[in-house]
Design an enzyme around this catalytic site. Structure first.
Site, PDB file in Angstrom:
ATOM      1  N   LYS A   1      -1.209  -7.148  -9.204  1.00 22.11           N
ATOM      2  CA  LYS A   1      -0.594  -7.086  -7.878  1.00 22.11           C
ATOM      3  C   LYS A   1      -1.286  -6.085  -6.959  1.00 22.11           C
ATOM      4  O   LYS A   1      -1.349  -6.297  -5.750  1.00 22.11           O
ATOM      5  CB  LYS A   1       0.892  -6.763  -7.983  1.00 22.11           C
ATOM      6  N   THR A   2      -1.838  -4.994  -7.532  1.00 20.16           N
ATOM      7  CA  THR A   2      -2.558  -4.031  -6.686  1.00 20.16           C
ATOM      8  C   THR A   2      -3.809  -4.675  -6.105  1.00 20.16           C
ATOM      9  O   THR A   2      -4.146  -4.459  -4.936  1.00 20.16           O
ATOM     10  CB  THR A   2      -2.929  -2.772  -7.500  1.00 20.16           C
TER      11      THR A   2
ATOM     12  N   ASP B   1       5.336  -2.696  -2.026  1.00 20.47           N
ATOM     13  CA  ASP B   1       5.108  -2.836  -3.464  1.00 20.47           C
ATOM     14  C   ASP B   1       6.386  -2.463  -4.218  1.00 20.47           C
ATOM     15  O   ASP B   1       7.235  -1.735  -3.701  1.00 20.47           O
ATOM     16  CB  ASP B   1       3.953  -1.911  -3.868  1.00 20.47           C
ATOM     17  N   GLU B   2       6.528  -2.942  -5.452  1.00 19.36           N
ATOM     18  CA  GLU B   2       7.685  -2.624  -6.314  1.00 19.36           C
ATOM     19  C   GLU B   2       8.999  -2.848  -5.564  1.00 19.36           C
ATOM     20  O   GLU B   2       9.916  -2.023  -5.602  1.00 19.36           O
ATOM     21  CB  GLU B   2       7.604  -1.167  -6.808  1.00 19.36           C
TER      22      GLU B   2
ATOM     23  N   GLN C   1      11.293  -6.162 -14.012  1.00 18.42           N
ATOM     24  CA  GLN C   1      10.980  -4.740 -14.151  1.00 18.42           C
ATOM     25  C   GLN C   1      11.899  -3.861 -13.307  1.00 18.42           C
ATOM     26  O   GLN C   1      11.565  -2.718 -12.993  1.00 18.42           O
ATOM     27  CB  GLN C   1       9.521  -4.476 -13.771  1.00 18.42           C
TER      28      GLN C   1
ATOM     29  N   ARG D   1       3.732  -2.091 -21.537  1.00 23.38           N
ATOM     30  CA  ARG D   1       2.812  -0.951 -21.328  1.00 23.38           C
ATOM     31  C   ARG D   1       1.651  -1.040 -22.329  1.00 23.38           C
ATOM     32  O   ARG D   1       0.626  -0.387 -22.142  1.00 23.38           O
ATOM     33  CB  ARG D   1       3.523   0.396 -21.558  1.00 23.38           C
TER      34      ARG D   1
END
Length: 743
Positions: free
Chosen positions: A36-37, A225-226, A256, A606
């Site tokens: 996504k970044t 974002d997020e 998330q 992770r």
């Protein structure tokens, strides 16, 4: 720095579609590790290069300074005018808005202080103590007021609305009274807490058309974002900023969403679709982080949640090692398992920086930390004291904060207490009362003493005590236009910090080293930003986060799952996977269980290459051993688990060989289990030859000092030793414990 044409062929099809969709409202639901970044940075660069939009007109908001910094670094290699972009956290954006417009709100100036969590609690305790004499009752009231303030500010309520909703609760009138007094106290101090940053920025945008129109006109293209982590007030700010051009892309992943406890509202995703009439929803499902085997477990767990947009992570990478589930009798054995397997990974060439131990609660870290210390395994702890939260750093910064904001009562209280000046709490309160009564700052009162040598508003005995300090403060105020590094050096010298820490103790040495590090950090900041003002510096450091303060040291990461979000590691150990821990015992309804399951999903994703899941049958918590069944999420992964033998099975559960005994399948799979590697075999011998030890041998531990060997098990290569300094008896593996024989 790239001035050429943007190469969009580096994006996959899932990423490319929302990059090219630049008009109107766009929602991207992006799975963990799905790039996504990259999507965000390429979209911003595409808008600037291909649509010829000035970088000044683009806003990108994220949740951590680390994420914002990473985005800036990527964009710096893509755009020559990247510095004109506004890329920041929500709180930093709100500080920017308030530095420009807060004076429109009555009683505030742009030199406002930002109170952190500890300062907030201290103010709450002060105001609660004004009308609650009983200490136990006051402590309970502090917690109630703190919780009420969080609810009120995160959900954009006013005090009367909160009172109506909670009118049947015990002490509600005192809670509301405490909230009101807290807000009044901060206003007199020209201070805001972190929740205020959001609420005050929102108020400015709502109440003052010039502020609203300025930022709506400036930010023609907005990226968030997020998005699943936004709370009610953050979403309201986004709605206002995007109200004119309505060109907004939000990236979120409801799988998330793990911050419901601090106000994150997963419903903002649904509201965004309705409020902006968003018909363009894209999914990022290709994962670039984890192996197929790890993704299989993650998908299996999260598919049990009903409140989600359906998606399934996939990868075209390697299958990878099968994730492992391990059972232990007690937490001491779980810690031994961690130490041995981490040593084994290290022997295989895995850097400690690429290993993490994750847990639901920080309280589970004690046993691993202790075991890592025994075996000389370096580690860093997220969620401990951050650099800028350490006492000596806050002491030094308090002097800078009162220069920037003379009305900052909490910082002045800290200044008066260190170095010690012989001024007690009662005298400090007299100073504060005097300042509030005269509607001036405490700094003004002290400077009056420096100038006149007296004041009618305070007892002469107190004035006499204050006079030496007042003269020093007068000098500091006269020098406030100096460079920040020079000011810090002046503070250390004038107020005799070194003398205050002159006693030769480890704590004082550590505190002095930290003060040197503060000075060095300011020199570095000034080098990068020579025009940085004192106001900007003080507000900047208050927004510093855990992850920003960590240094790149080769050490294992121990972290809560919440604080590890956004990080990735080659090998991840998730411990404490028992009912009552994960999921938490406080998670009683379906909605809470779904958030706990999202925590499990975040923890699993992770891991890049290796994943180890661990639970114990008996965990020492709250002063006793507690028995709990394995977490329900373990069964949902579809993975087998391994039992371990307990050859000595002592009463204190401290003896453990770590040798696998048998494999027990769960009910969800028939696949044959295998080990990633054996816990004891295949380790590089970094310790001592067990045959050199016998009862009575004295040994030196690298970190813990001298010890005496009580007994030796030559077959398992273990020794029971008693440390001379503490009297503690510990079973150590001689294969890699950092011990040497004392001749």
């Amino acid at each position: 720095m790239n001035n050429g044409k943007l190469d969009l062929s580096l994006l996959n099809k899932e990423q490319l579609a929302p990059v090219l969709q630049t008009d109107g409202a766009v929602l991207v639901t992006a799975g963990a590790g799905s790039g996504k970044t990259r999507l965000l940075t390429y979209r911003i660069a595409h808008i600037v290069q291909s649509l010829d939009v000035p970088a000044y007109n683009i806003l990108a908001i994220t949740f951590t300074n680390k994420a914002a910094r990473e985005m800036k670094e990527r964009l710096s290699g893509m755009l020559y005018n990247h510095e004109q972009l506004h890329v920041s956290t929500f709180h930093s954006l709100c500080v920017t808005i308030l530095r420009r417009y807060i004076q429109l709100l009555d009683g505030y100036t742009k030199s406002f202080s930002i109170y952190d969590e500890s300062e907030r609690k201290k103010v709450i305790k002060t105001v609660a103590g004004e009308f609650c004499a009983d200490k136990g009752e006051a402590d309970r009231l502090v917690e109630q007021i703190d919780a009420a303030l969080s609810t009120i500010k995160n959900e954009g309520m006013d005090l009367d609305e909160y009172r109506d909703i909670h009118k049947f609760e015990h002490h509600i009138d005192d809670v509301v009274k405490g909230c009101r007094k807290y807000n009044e106290y901060l206003k007199k101090s020209n201070a805001l807490d972190f929740d205020d940053l959001l609420n005050f920025a929102y108020d400015v945008l709502v109440q003052f058309p010039e502020a609203r129109e300025f930022y709506q006109q400036r930010f023609r293209y907005i990226h968030v974002d997020e998005f699943q982590d936004t709370n009610v007030i953050q979403y309201k700010i986004v709605k206002i900023l995007a109200g004119k051009h309505k060109n907004i892309l939000v990236v979120g992943d409801e799988d998330q969403s793990i911050y419901g406890w601090r106000g994150a509202n997963i419903g903002n995703i649904r509201d965004f679709i309705n409020d902006f009439e968003c018909k363009k929803v894209y999914k990022l499902e290709q994962n670039y982080r984890s192996t197929k085997a790890i993704l299989k477990a993650a998908n299996a767990v999260i598919s049990n949640n009903e409140s989600r947009i359906e998606k399934r992570l996939w990868s075209d990478g390697d299958e990878g090692d099968e994730p492992q589930i391990y059972s232990h009798y007690a937490d001491s054995e779980e810690a031994e398992f961690l130490a041995r397997n981490i040593k084994g990974l290290q022997a295989k060439g895995v850097a400690l920086n690429n290993i993490a131990v994750l847990m639901r609660n920080n309280s589970l870290s004690r046993a691993p930390e202790q075991k890592f210390m025994f075996y000389g395994i370096p580690y860093k702890m997220y969620g401990g004291f951050r650099f800028y939260e350490r006492r000596e750093i806050k002491d030094a910064l308090a002097y800078l904060k009162i220069l920037a904001n003379p009305f900052d009562v909490e910082s002045m209280t800290r200044v008066l207490s260190f170095p010690k000046k012989g001024i007690g709490d009662a005298s400090v309160q007299k100073l504060i009362d005097c300042a509030f009564y005269n509607n001036v700052s405490v700094v003004d009162i002290i400077l009056r003493i420096a100038l006149q040598g007296e004041t009618d508003d305070l007892p002469s005995s107190l004035v006499k005590k204050l006079l030496p300090f007042a003269k020093k403060l007068e000098l500091l105020v006269d020098c406030k236009e100096m460079a920040i590094s020079a000011l810090i050096r002046l503070i250390y010298k004038t107020f005799e910090f070194n003398e205050a820490l002159s006693a030769e103790t480890d704590e004082n040495e550590s505190r002095k080293e930290n003060l040197k590090e503060l000075y060095n950090s300011v020199l570095q900041i000034e080098k990068n930003n020579p025009a940085l003002s004192l106001d900007e510096y003080v507000q900047q450091i208050m927004l510093y986060s855990d992850l920003d303060a960590e240094k790149s040291v080769d050490s294992v990461t121990i972290a809560t799952i919440h604080s590890a979000k956004g990080l990735e590691f080659d090998a991840v150990f998730i411990i404490g996977l028992e009912e009552g821990i994960l999921p938490s015992s406080r998670s009683l309804d379906d909605e809470a269980i779904e958030e706990e399951r999202r925590l499990m999903y975040v923890a699993i994703t992770r891991a890049k290459k290796r994943l180890y899941l661990s639970f114990v049958k008996s965990r020492f918590m709250y002063g006793k051993y507690n028995n709990a069944p394995p977490s329900r999420f373990l069964k949902e992964t579809g993975i087998y688990f391994h039992e371990f033998s307990h050859q000595k099975a002592s009463a204190n559960h401290s003896d453990y060989t770590g040798v696998p005994r048998k494999t027990i399948p769960n009910s969800t799979s028939n696949t044959k289990s295998h080990f990633a590697f054996n816990s004891v075999q295949n380790l590089t011998n970094q310790g001592i030859d067990v045959n050199l030890l016998k009862t009575g041998t004295k040994v030196q531990h690298k970190r813990l000092g001298e010890a005496v060997v009580l007994s030796v098990n030559y077959s398992s290569k273990e020794a029971d030793v008693r440390f001379i300094n503490t009297g503690e008896v510990v079973t150590l593996s001689t294969a890699f414990a950092p011990i040497t024989i004392i001749n």
